[in-house]
Scaffold this motif. Structure first.
Motif, mmCIF file in Angstrom:
data_model
loop_
_atom_site.group_PDB
_atom_site.id
_atom_site.type_symbol
_atom_site.label_atom_id
_atom_site.label_comp_id
_atom_site.label_asym_id
_atom_site.label_seq_id
_atom_site.Cartn_x
_atom_site.Cartn_y
_atom_site.Cartn_z
ATOM 1 N N ARG A 188 -4.177 0.481 -28.975
ATOM 2 C CA ARG A 188 -2.790 1.059 -28.321
ATOM 3 C C ARG A 188 -2.640 0.593 -26.954
ATOM 4 N N TYR A 189 -1.243 0.896 -26.264
ATOM 5 C CA TYR A 189 -1.153 0.361 -24.944
ATOM 6 C C TYR A 189 -1.064 1.606 -24.155
ATOM 7 N N GLU A 190 -1.819 1.715 -22.978
ATOM 8 C CA GLU A 190 -1.648 2.589 -21.990
ATOM 9 C C GLU A 190 -1.059 2.004 -20.473
ATOM 10 N N PRO A 191 -0.411 3.009 -20.012
ATOM 11 C CA PRO A 191 0.418 2.592 -18.853
ATOM 12 C C PRO A 191 -0.550 2.673 -17.579
ATOM 13 N N LYS A 192 -0.453 1.637 -16.793
ATOM 14 C CA LYS A 192 -1.286 1.350 -15.655
ATOM 15 C C LYS A 192 -0.612 0.484 -14.381
ATOM 16 N N ILE A 193 -1.122 1.200 -13.520
ATOM 17 C CA ILE A 193 -0.424 0.734 -11.922
ATOM 18 C C ILE A 193 -0.820 -0.661 -11.635
ATOM 19 N N THR A 194 0.143 -1.539 -11.715
ATOM 20 C CA THR A 194 -0.279 -3.023 -11.647
ATOM 21 C C THR A 194 0.086 -3.655 -10.147
ATOM 22 N N TYR A 195 0.987 -2.694 -9.513
ATOM 23 C CA TYR A 195 1.616 -3.241 -8.187
ATOM 24 C C TYR A 195 1.812 -1.850 -7.486
ATOM 25 N N GLN A 196 1.308 -1.917 -6.209
ATOM 26 C CA GLN A 196 1.616 -0.915 -5.007
ATOM 27 C C GLN A 196 2.161 -1.564 -3.959
ATOM 28 N N PHE A 197 3.158 -0.942 -3.313
ATOM 29 C CA PHE A 197 3.541 -1.178 -2.099
ATOM 30 C C PHE A 197 3.997 -0.100 -1.330
ATOM 31 N N PRO A 198 3.557 0.224 -0.066
ATOM 32 C CA PRO A 198 2.570 -0.463 0.616
ATOM 33 C C PRO A 198 1.232 -0.051 0.300
ATOM 34 N N LYS A 199 0.226 -0.823 0.600
ATOM 35 C CA LYS A 199 -1.159 -0.369 0.394
ATOM 36 C C LYS A 199 -1.558 0.594 1.357
ATOM 37 N N ARG A 200 -2.070 1.548 1.434
ATOM 38 C CA ARG A 200 -2.537 2.376 2.584
ATOM 39 C C ARG A 200 -3.892 2.195 2.877
ATOM 40 N N GLU A 201 -4.174 2.215 4.145
ATOM 41 C CA GLU A 201 -5.448 1.995 4.545
ATOM 42 C C GLU A 201 -5.935 2.898 5.530
ATOM 43 N N ASN A 202 -7.179 3.065 5.880
ATOM 44 C CA ASN A 202 -7.743 4.122 6.901
ATOM 45 C C ASN A 202 -7.451 5.627 6.702
ATOM 46 N N LEU A 203 -7.277 5.757 5.187
ATOM 47 C CA LEU A 203 -7.129 7.443 5.113
ATOM 48 C C LEU A 203 -8.079 8.264 5.248
ATOM 49 N N LEU A 204 -8.000 9.401 5.675
ATOM 50 C CA LEU A 204 -9.109 10.461 5.982
ATOM 51 C C LEU A 204 -9.517 10.765 4.203
ATOM 52 N N LYS A 205 -10.628 11.276 4.218
ATOM 53 C CA LYS A 205 -11.140 11.723 2.729
ATOM 54 C C LYS A 205 -10.135 12.272 2.106
ATOM 55 N N GLY A 206 -9.783 13.550 2.607
ATOM 56 C CA GLY A 206 -8.964 14.219 1.804
ATOM 57 C C GLY A 206 -7.586 13.792 1.609
ATOM 58 N N GLN A 207 -6.993 12.821 2.352
ATOM 59 C CA GLN A 207 -5.841 11.893 2.043
ATOM 60 C C GLN A 207 -6.142 10.909 0.922
ATOM 61 N N LYS A 208 -7.145 10.274 1.065
ATOM 62 C CA LYS A 208 -7.421 9.231 0.100
ATOM 63 C C LYS A 208 -7.692 10.023 -1.342
ATOM 64 N N GLU A 209 -8.282 11.381 -1.251
ATOM 65 C CA GLU A 209 -8.396 11.998 -2.857
ATOM 66 C C GLU A 209 -6.956 12.259 -3.168
ATOM 67 N N GLU A 210 -6.030 12.751 -2.346
ATOM 68 C CA GLU A 210 -4.878 13.038 -2.789
ATOM 69 C C GLU A 210 -4.111 12.055 -3.307
ATOM 70 N N GLU A 211 -4.329 10.952 -2.510
ATOM 71 C CA GLU A 211 -3.431 9.664 -3.002
ATOM 72 C C GLU A 211 -4.010 9.149 -4.432
ATOM 73 N N GLU A 212 -5.220 9.294 -4.407
ATOM 74 C CA GLU A 212 -5.616 8.923 -5.934
ATOM 75 C C GLU A 212 -5.300 9.619 -7.014
ATOM 76 N N ARG A 213 -5.217 11.038 -6.806
ATOM 77 C CA ARG A 213 -4.532 11.867 -7.872
ATOM 78 C C ARG A 213 -3.289 11.366 -8.215
ATOM 79 N N LEU A 214 -2.340 11.441 -7.084
ATOM 80 C CA LEU A 214 -1.169 10.968 -7.073
ATOM 81 C C LEU A 214 -0.922 9.790 -8.298
#
Length: 468
Positions: free
Chosen positions: A70-96
């Motif tokens: 089967r084929y599954e959708p995956k993110i293969t490109y992201q702009f911009p890459k966000r760095e230096n995120l706080l823990k809560g911000q990073k978790e929210e971004e990962e869920r998004l």
């Protein structure tokens, strides 16, 4: 992975009610999909603020073959890459970022390499527990090349609601994709560095394209900000004015609404249009213009929702143990299932006035531009709310502290028409009205300037008729 993501999305598929006793739950929770800070005045604050970034992310979602074929959708490109995120911000971004692929390919895993594919544009909405929203603007296309290949989705995530503007941006992205992925980056970088324009204003983006030189791309916002995320023509082309009023009445009373269509673009356009008919109010519950296949059991939710589902899932939807709902077939332009009282919800006189206005448009639908259609249709529904609730300001009692207290009983009794009073008594119990009044009680300055302008115009015309 799929089940945990599904559970997360279900938790985020209901928007928290702000009125005590109004924040019911579906399955295990209480709020629609994931995002930025916003209030009831979203249309004038979060969704339409000038000066913000155009977008938060551009992601490319591709189909990757799994071991089971089967084929599954995956993110293969992201702009911009966000760095230096706080823990809560990073978790929210990962869920998004986990949720986005599901909405870019909501039609499941049954894909195979193809040689031809017509590009399609659609959008989805991700909503946080606090009710704030992010919009995903999507262009699904087949990359240039020879032989069989798989479609991919370019998805722009933004807090700003302006479908027409982002469709034009996606046109530019698609044009550059046919040349090279490398040409997309400088264009999006230029866009990200440009401020979101005020209503009626234009921002110009410079972009270099190999063999074509530097291009100037002008992006103009519509003058009427409350109409910039809507295309009423899509709704009028598929449903009669009579059925549109049945749907509007059901949405106004915050019932469960299911829309069915073959194309993702039709679903997202029509559902955005239905939600826009409610202006100056905002749909305050589960809102998923394109429902992923793995979340079809959302239709079993006992709380209000407005969702779009591909027509091929019709039988599965009908087999679900759902409560009363309005099910609309956008392909055939008919209602498949109804509660039964849709004809009696709206007061007869106001309903006939709206029908006359919509029928007038239908008789001249080739003579008007999209912007004119939006203005004409919106005017009919705004006038309905002016007549029904336009007196709300006279029933807010202001204290010395500057905060107001809404006098609900006197407000309902103020209407002379018995049928209008009957509808109003139901409408004041909805979340959308409660949220509107909560904001109105905070300040003497009206929250929706356009709606207030229409209220003033109505009273001036009424006074003029009385004097003449």
């Amino acid at each position: 992975m799929a089940s945990s993501l599904g559970n997360f999305l279900r938790r985020s598929l209901r928007r928290a009610g702000r009125r005590e006793g109004k924040d019911g739950a579906c399955a295990a929770d209480n709020t629609p999909p994931q995002a930025p800070q916003g209030k009831q005045g979203e249309r004038s604050s979060v969704f339409y603020s000038a000066g913000q970034f155009f977008f938060e992310y551009l992601v490319v979602v591709s189909l990757k073959k799994m071991p089971d074929g089967r084929y599954e959708p995956k993110i293969t490109y992201q702009f911009p890459k966000r760095e230096n995120l706080l823990k809560g911000q990073k978790e929210e971004e990962e869920r998004l970022l986990q949720a986005i692929p599901l909405f870019c390919f909501p039609d499941g895993n049954n894909w195979a390499p193809i040689t031809e594919f017509t590009s399609e544009t659609f959008s989805f909405v991700l909503t946080n527990v606090d009710g704030s929203r992010k919009i995903g603007y999507c262009r699904r296309l087949l990359p240039s090349g020879r032989g069989v290949r798989l479609p991919e989705v370019f998805c722009i995530i933004s807090c700003l609601g302006c479908f027409g503007l982002f469709s034009k941006i996606l046109d530019e992205v698609e044009k550059r994709r046919q040349i090279s992925m490398a040409v997309i980056y400088p264009f999006m970088q230029g866009l990200r560095e440009s401020p979101f324009p005020a209503p009626g204003k234009t921002v110009t983006i410079k972009s270099f394209i190999p063999e074509s030189g530097t291009e100037l791309i002008e992006l103009t916002r519509p003058v009427d900000a409350h109409l910039e995320h809507v295309e009423f023509q899509a709704l009028l082309q598929r449903l009669s004015p009579h059925l549109i009023l049945h749907i509007f009445a059901s949405a106004m009373l915050e019932r469960r609404l299911i829309f069915l269509a073959q194309e993702l673009s039709v679903l997202s356009q029509c559902i955005h249009a239905v939600a826009a008919l409610l202006y100056p109010f905002t749909w305050a519950h589960t809102y998923i213009p394109v429902l992923p296949e793995c979340l079809l059991d959302t239709v079993c939710c006992p709380t209000p929702f407005m969702v779009g589902i591909q027509m091929r899932h019709l039988q599965r939807v009908l087999e679900q143990p759902m409560e009363e709902a309005l099910i609309v077939d956008l392909c055939e332009g008919k209602i498949i299932r109804a509660v039964g009282d849709e004809e009696e919800i709206l007061p007869g006189k106001l309903q006939n006035e709206m029908l006359t206005s919509l029928n007038r448009h239908n008789n001249n639908n080739n003579e008007h531009t999209s912007e004119q259609v939006n203005a004409l249709v919106s005017e009919a529904f705004v006038q309905f709310f002016v007549r029904l609730v336009g007196h709300y300001g006279s029933h807010i009692k202001w204290g010395r502290s500057g905060s107001g207290s809404f006098q609900e009983r006197n407000f309902c009794k103020a209407l002379a028409s018995k049928s209008c009073r009957r509808l109003l008594k139901k409408f004041v119990k909805t979340n959308m009205f409660s949220l509107f009044i909560e904001e109105a009680e905070k300040s003497r300055i009206p929250q929706e300037a356009y709606f207030q302008k229409k209220i003033i115009e109505y009273h001036e015309q009424k006074k003029h008729r009385k004097d003449s």
